[in-house]
Scaffold this motif. Sequence first.
Motif, PDB file in Angstrom:
ATOM      1  N   VAL A 192       0.667  -1.204  -0.050  1.00 49.47           N
ATOM      2  CA  VAL A 192       0.132  -0.128   0.015  1.00 49.47           C
ATOM      3  C   VAL A 192       0.763   1.257  -0.020  1.00 49.47           C
ATOM      4  O   VAL A 192       1.632   1.407   0.855  1.00 49.47           O
ATOM      5  N   ASP A 193       0.861   2.092  -0.957  1.00 48.72           N
ATOM      6  CA  ASP A 193       1.606   3.019  -1.094  1.00 48.72           C
ATOM      7  C   ASP A 193       1.499   4.073   0.273  1.00 48.72           C
ATOM      8  O   ASP A 193       0.410   4.312   0.523  1.00 48.72           O
ATOM      9  N   GLY A 194       2.600   4.640   0.526  1.00 47.27           N
ATOM     10  CA  GLY A 194       2.755   5.494   1.700  1.00 47.27           C
ATOM     11  C   GLY A 194       2.342   4.859   2.932  1.00 47.27           C
ATOM     12  O   GLY A 194       2.716   5.440   4.091  1.00 47.27           O
ATOM     13  N   LEU A 195       2.587   3.514   3.082  1.00 47.63           N
ATOM     14  CA  LEU A 195       2.491   2.942   4.355  1.00 47.63           C
ATOM     15  C   LEU A 195       3.731   1.765   4.267  1.00 47.63           C
ATOM     16  O   LEU A 195       4.107   1.524   3.403  1.00 47.63           O
ATOM     17  N   ARG A 196       3.910   1.296   5.508  1.00 45.06           N
ATOM     18  CA  ARG A 196       5.249   0.600   5.347  1.00 45.06           C
ATOM     19  C   ARG A 196       4.967  -0.931   5.178  1.00 45.06           C
ATOM     20  O   ARG A 196       5.802  -1.765   5.082  1.00 45.06           O
ATOM     21  N   LEU A 197       3.715  -1.542   5.034  1.00 44.25           N
ATOM     22  CA  LEU A 197       3.661  -3.084   4.435  1.00 44.25           C
ATOM     23  C   LEU A 197       4.208  -3.390   3.328  1.00 44.25           C
ATOM     24  O   LEU A 197       3.815  -2.668   2.347  1.00 44.25           O
ATOM     25  N   HIS A 198       5.082  -4.276   3.131  1.00 43.53           N
ATOM     26  CA  HIS A 198       5.828  -4.541   2.029  1.00 43.53           C
ATOM     27  C   HIS A 198       5.378  -6.009   1.616  1.00 43.53           C
ATOM     28  O   HIS A 198       4.831  -6.627   2.104  1.00 43.53           O
ATOM     29  N   TRP A 199       6.106  -6.506   0.367  1.00 45.69           N
ATOM     30  CA  TRP A 199       5.751  -7.632  -0.148  1.00 45.69           C
ATOM     31  C   TRP A 199       6.461  -8.622   0.279  1.00 45.69           C
ATOM     32  O   TRP A 199       6.061  -9.963   0.025  1.00 45.69           O
ATOM     33  N   GLY A 200       7.195  -8.441   1.432  1.00 45.34           N
ATOM     34  CA  GLY A 200       7.819  -9.639   2.122  1.00 45.34           C
ATOM     35  C   GLY A 200       6.579 -10.445   2.963  1.00 45.34           C
ATOM     36  O   GLY A 200       6.518 -11.554   3.219  1.00 45.34           O
ATOM     37  N   PHE A 201       5.411  -9.535   3.448  1.00 47.33           N
ATOM     38  CA  PHE A 201       4.375 -10.141   3.910  1.00 47.33           C
ATOM     39  C   PHE A 201       3.690 -11.213   2.974  1.00 47.33           C
ATOM     40  O   PHE A 201       3.473 -12.497   3.425  1.00 47.33           O
ATOM     41  N   GLY A 202       3.625 -10.942   1.565  1.00 47.84           N
ATOM     42  CA  GLY A 202       3.012 -11.825   0.648  1.00 47.84           C
ATOM     43  C   GLY A 202       3.892 -12.998   0.664  1.00 47.84           C
ATOM     44  O   GLY A 202       3.242 -14.284   0.414  1.00 47.84           O
ATOM     45  N   LEU A 203       5.298 -13.000   0.591  1.00 49.72           N
ATOM     46  CA  LEU A 203       6.250 -14.132   0.439  1.00 49.72           C
ATOM     47  C   LEU A 203       5.947 -14.903   1.520  1.00 49.72           C
ATOM     48  O   LEU A 203       6.266 -16.102   1.504  1.00 49.72           O
ATOM     49  N   ALA A 204       5.782 -14.422   2.917  1.00 47.50           N
ATOM     50  CA  ALA A 204       5.699 -15.168   4.212  1.00 47.50           C
ATOM     51  C   ALA A 204       4.440 -15.984   4.170  1.00 47.50           C
ATOM     52  O   ALA A 204       4.484 -17.094   4.370  1.00 47.50           O
ATOM     53  N   GLY A 209       2.106 -21.592   3.096  1.00 46.75           N
ATOM     54  CA  GLY A 209       1.488 -22.455   2.295  1.00 46.75           C
ATOM     55  C   GLY A 209       2.578 -23.624   1.871  1.00 46.75           C
ATOM     56  O   GLY A 209       2.073 -24.685   1.900  1.00 46.75           O
ATOM     57  N   LEU A 210       3.660 -23.174   1.414  1.00 47.17           N
ATOM     58  CA  LEU A 210       4.733 -24.160   0.916  1.00 47.17           C
ATOM     59  C   LEU A 210       5.105 -25.256   1.880  1.00 47.17           C
ATOM     60  O   LEU A 210       5.337 -26.350   1.743  1.00 47.17           O
ATOM     61  N   VAL A 211       5.391 -24.562   3.309  1.00 49.26           N
ATOM     62  CA  VAL A 211       5.666 -25.456   4.294  1.00 49.26           C
ATOM     63  C   VAL A 211       4.818 -26.400   4.741  1.00 49.26           C
ATOM     64  O   VAL A 211       4.906 -27.683   4.954  1.00 49.26           O
ATOM     65  N   TRP A 212       3.312 -25.994   4.501  1.00 51.80           N
ATOM     66  CA  TRP A 212       2.459 -26.955   4.683  1.00 51.80           C
ATOM     67  C   TRP A 212       2.232 -28.108   3.711  1.00 51.80           C
ATOM     68  O   TRP A 212       1.995 -29.163   4.223  1.00 51.80           O
ATOM     69  N   ILE A 213       2.429 -27.805   2.592  1.00 52.35           N
ATOM     70  CA  ILE A 213       2.434 -28.688   1.395  1.00 52.35           C
ATOM     71  C   ILE A 213       3.780 -29.798   1.681  1.00 52.35           C
ATOM     72  O   ILE A 213       3.366 -30.974   1.606  1.00 52.35           O
ATOM     73  N   ALA A 256      14.455 -18.845   8.575  1.00 55.37           N
ATOM     74  CA  ALA A 256      14.769 -17.741   9.383  1.00 55.37           C
ATOM     75  C   ALA A 256      15.584 -16.720   8.834  1.00 55.37           C
ATOM     76  O   ALA A 256      15.322 -15.517   9.132  1.00 55.37           O
ATOM     77  N   ALA A 257      16.293 -17.167   7.945  1.00 58.98           N
ATOM     78  CA  ALA A 257      17.011 -16.123   7.220  1.00 58.98           C
ATOM     79  C   ALA A 257      16.321 -15.161   6.158  1.00 58.98           C
ATOM     80  O   ALA A 257      16.586 -13.881   5.963  1.00 58.98           O
ATOM     81  N   LEU A 258      15.238 -15.713   5.566  1.00 57.03           N
ATOM     82  CA  LEU A 258      14.214 -14.946   5.112  1.00 57.03           C
ATOM     83  C   LEU A 258      13.465 -13.739   5.651  1.00 57.03           C
ATOM     84  O   LEU A 258      13.388 -12.647   5.431  1.00 57.03           O
ATOM     85  N   ALA A 259      13.482 -13.989   7.007  1.00 59.21           N
ATOM     86  CA  ALA A 259      13.111 -12.786   8.011  1.00 59.21           C
ATOM     87  C   ALA A 259      14.128 -11.577   7.936  1.00 59.21           C
ATOM     88  O   ALA A 259      13.609 -10.473   7.954  1.00 59.21           O
TER      89      ALA A 259
END
Length: 350
Positions: A192-204, A209-213, A256-259
């Motif tokens: 969202v432009d102007g706010l701090r949430l970034h696409w790392g959340f989407g990757l998380a 989902g991948l870990v569950w699979i 953990a390193a992705l964090a």
Amino acid sequence: MRLEPVANPGLGRSLGVPAAALGLTVVVASLLALAAKADPFATLGLILKGAAGSKFALLETLNRATPLIFTGLAVAVAFRAKLWNIGAEAQFYAGALMAVLLGTGALGFLPGFLLIPAMALAAMLAGALVLLGPVVLKVRLGVDEVVTTLLLNFIMLLFISMLLEGPIKDPMGMGWPKSEPLDRAARLGRIVDGLRLHWGFGLALISAGLVWIIQARTTLGYEIRAVGQNPQAARFAGIPVNKVLVKTALLSGGLAALAGWSEVAGLKGNLTLDISPGFGYTGIIVAMLALLHPGAVVISAIFVAGIFVGADSMSRAADVPTYIADILLATALLFMVLAILLTRFRVVRG
């Protein structure tokens, strides 16, 4: 009095006991608010409002939850195989370091759509290698991984401190121990432009989902569960226990390193010694509250992040110490561990 296993705990027991644990946590929070001479209902309301009472608050909670999802997944994967990874903090900093080393010009020849994935993969490799040493010592020499992974946290912090005071110190940083800022092409975009949430959340979320699979639909997931349940039986059944532990460690360390990578590339833009307020250690709480389930890790991470973000807002509005958040999380963890015990066992006399 003794504990007797419950063969098939019903839905009421499986959900009721953890719900009671959360209820007791709320009671403890109310008592803490009273001790601080504040209205408990108003205090809890301020925490909730500060965590999700507005678009800004909600996105800030999701932003704080992003590294906790990664470290929670890392701990959940390792603990499922009875590999006690207490070193997610070290792996976090390894990923953050790789983000700086590769994102400040080393991979400048790569186009933007390849640069970010290359940084993420390099960060995962660095975190995996950090955890590989302790697991090799465990499988070869029987060294307790709790000790080695815990000590690696301090070693990594000292190593990062040395680098920030020397080789990677920003010459334009006015003497502050921080790295050079990442190139613009190496930064993760904002959701969202102007706010701090970034696409790392989407990757998380994708990682969860991948870990569950992996855990539910692959041979490796079956082997991890088998080794965690009974390594002797797994070895007797032909499962290479040591190899499974190594694979588990590589996956756990990489997550953990992705964090660390996402915090540098998505939020901070450079590396400092205090970039993590304890994300690696908090990941243990997140994983335990989620009962080591990847999907529940996401919910647990948002819950924990909400408590921290809400507590900051509550402290400013009600003049109540923010340390109440730490006590709340510790209480929730203790009650949840007790709930897990009472779900699987019943107390009988005799």
